[in-house]
Design a protein around this motif. Sequence first.
Motif, PDB file in Angstrom:
ATOM      1  N   ASP A 225       0.921  -1.115   0.077  1.00  0.00           N
ATOM      2  CA  ASP A 225       0.114  -0.120   0.086  1.00  0.00           C
ATOM      3  C   ASP A 225       0.860   1.155  -0.042  1.00  0.00           C
ATOM      4  OD1 ASP A 225      -2.074  -1.682   0.046  1.00  0.00           O
ATOM      5  OD2 ASP A 225      -2.371  -1.542   2.291  1.00  0.00           O
ATOM      6  N   GLY A 226       0.498   2.478  -0.557  1.00  0.00           N
ATOM      7  CA  GLY A 226       1.087   3.447  -0.426  1.00  0.00           C
ATOM      8  C   GLY A 226       0.491   4.693  -0.495  1.00  0.00           C
ATOM      9  N   ALA A 227       0.800   5.899   0.230  1.00  0.00           N
ATOM     10  CA  ALA A 227       0.109   6.931   0.244  1.00  0.00           C
ATOM     11  C   ALA A 227       1.018   7.926  -0.722  1.00  0.00           C
ATOM     12  CB  ALA A 227       0.118   7.649   1.463  1.00  0.00           C
ATOM     13  N   GLN A 228       0.566   9.394  -0.904  1.00  0.00           N
ATOM     14  CA  GLN A 228       1.313  10.155  -2.038  1.00  0.00           C
ATOM     15  C   GLN A 228       2.577  10.332  -1.278  1.00  0.00           C
ATOM     16  OE1 GLN A 228      -0.555  11.613  -4.560  1.00  0.00           O
ATOM     17  NE2 GLN A 228       1.059  12.859  -5.248  1.00  0.00           N
ATOM     18  N   GLY A 229       3.727  10.172  -2.036  1.00  0.00           N
ATOM     19  CA  GLY A 229       5.011  10.475  -1.783  1.00  0.00           C
ATOM     20  C   GLY A 229       5.777   9.133  -1.419  1.00  0.00           C
ATOM     21  N   ASP A 230       5.164   8.050  -0.923  1.00  0.00           N
ATOM     22  CA  ASP A 230       5.640   7.116  -0.077  1.00  0.00           C
ATOM     23  C   ASP A 230       6.476   6.327  -1.398  1.00  0.00           C
ATOM     24  OD1 ASP A 230       4.478   7.373   2.128  1.00  0.00           O
ATOM     25  OD2 ASP A 230       2.757   5.746   1.778  1.00  0.00           O
ATOM     26  N   LEU A 231       7.520   5.524  -0.806  1.00  0.00           N
ATOM     27  CA  LEU A 231       8.521   4.910  -1.896  1.00  0.00           C
ATOM     28  C   LEU A 231       7.968   3.504  -1.592  1.00  0.00           C
ATOM     29  CD1 LEU A 231      11.001   4.834  -3.901  1.00  0.00           C
ATOM     30  CD2 LEU A 231      12.295   4.559  -1.612  1.00  0.00           C
ATOM     31  N   ILE A 232       7.407   2.891  -2.404  1.00  0.00           N
ATOM     32  CA  ILE A 232       6.813   1.532  -2.171  1.00  0.00           C
ATOM     33  C   ILE A 232       7.389   0.435  -3.462  1.00  0.00           C
ATOM     34  CG2 ILE A 232       4.981   2.162  -1.299  1.00  0.00           C
ATOM     35  CD1 ILE A 232       3.576   1.149  -4.148  1.00  0.00           C
ATOM     36  N   ARG A 233       7.563  -1.006  -3.140  1.00  0.00           N
ATOM     37  CA  ARG A 233       7.987  -1.988  -4.067  1.00  0.00           C
ATOM     38  C   ARG A 233       6.792  -2.175  -5.132  1.00  0.00           C
ATOM     39  NH1 ARG A 233       8.950  -7.111  -2.074  1.00  0.00           N
ATOM     40  NH2 ARG A 233       7.396  -6.732  -0.552  1.00  0.00           N
ATOM     41  N   VAL A 234       7.122  -2.258  -6.453  1.00  0.00           N
ATOM     42  CA  VAL A 234       6.285  -2.934  -7.455  1.00  0.00           C
ATOM     43  C   VAL A 234       7.007  -4.016  -8.219  1.00  0.00           C
ATOM     44  CG1 VAL A 234       5.214  -0.542  -7.895  1.00  0.00           C
ATOM     45  CG2 VAL A 234       7.274  -0.913  -8.911  1.00  0.00           C
ATOM     46  N   GLN A 235       6.247  -4.817  -8.824  1.00  0.00           N
ATOM     47  CA  GLN A 235       6.819  -5.878  -9.562  1.00  0.00           C
ATOM     48  C   GLN A 235       5.999  -5.747 -11.058  1.00  0.00           C
ATOM     49  OE1 GLN A 235       5.462 -10.004  -8.438  1.00  0.00           O
ATOM     50  NE2 GLN A 235       7.532 -10.533  -8.649  1.00  0.00           N
ATOM     51  N   ALA A 236       7.129  -6.054 -12.074  1.00  0.00           N
ATOM     52  CA  ALA A 236       6.906  -6.092 -13.363  1.00  0.00           C
ATOM     53  C   ALA A 236       5.615  -7.441 -13.416  1.00  0.00           C
ATOM     54  CB  ALA A 236       8.082  -6.651 -14.191  1.00  0.00           C
TER      55      ALA A 236
END
Length: 275
Positions: A225-236
Motif C-alpha cells: 500500500d502507498g500514500a502520496q510520496g511513499d516509496l513502495i515496491r512494485v513488480q513487473a
Amino acid sequence: MKKKLLFMLLLLASSISEGGATEIVFRAQVIPKGSMIRLGDMADISAATPERMHDLMTTPLLPVPAPGTVQYMQRNALRDLLASRGVDTKDLFFGGATVIEIGDAVKKTIKQKEQKEKIVQPKIQEEAKLPISKAVVVLRKIGVGELVRESDVELRAHPGALPSNALSSLSEAVGMEARRQLPVGYVLRKNQLRAPLQVLRGETVTVFARTGGVSVKTFAIAKQDGAQGDLIRVQALDKKELYMAHVSGRRELEVLATGHSAQELATLERRSARR
C-alpha cells in the motif's frame, strides 16, 4: 548492459522532448481569482515556445465556484475539458494532483475555527498551576480507513501533560485517513493518521520514468500500500523484476530517470516495444 538500457531511456525521452512535448502539472488546491478559472490558475506549465505557453495559460476552463463553496475536479476531467475547448492534447503530458480542490472555503473555515477555539485557561487551573495544552479531540466515532472531516474533530483545552505526538492543530487532522478505529473524545496522535492511500497492494499501476517534462511509462503490480510520496515496491507484470517507485497519484508511481529503478523500467519498456 544496464548503462546501455539507461542511455536508451534518456535518448527516447530526448527525442520526444525535441518534438515539442508540453508538461502540465496540476496543483492540489486552487484559490480562485476573478470570475473565470483558466488553466494557468490551476497548473504549472512548461512549453516549447512562449506562444504555446500563453495559449495554454489563458485557456478558460470553468467559472469560479459560488462564494463559500468548494468544487473538486478530477485531472482526467480537466484534460477532457481542455479538449472540448479546442486544445490539442496529443503532445500534452499531465501530472501533479489527481484531484484538484477549487475554492478557499475549507482552509478559511479551519483557520476561523482554530481562532475561535483559542484556549482560555480556567481560573481553577491557574490556581492549581497545572499546564493547559491544546489538543485535537474526536467528536464522532471514526472507522479504520475513513477520512477525517472538519466536523469530526475540534480543538479543546487539555489539562496536564499530553503525549509527545498529540496533534495540536486541526489542519494536521482534516483530510487524513484513520489507521485505526478512533472513539469519541479521543485525543488524536500523529501515528494514528496517514495520508489517504493512493495505491493498494495487488493493484495494477502505471509507472513513469520522467525527464525534461517527458515521460516513458510501463505497468506493474503494487506489492505494498502507498500514500502520496511513499516509496513502495512494485513488480513487473511478467513477475521477473522488483523495483522501488514513489507514489505520485491514484494508481500512479514515478521513478527517476537515473539509478537502478530507471534502468529496470527501461528494460521493461524495451520488452514492451518488442511485443
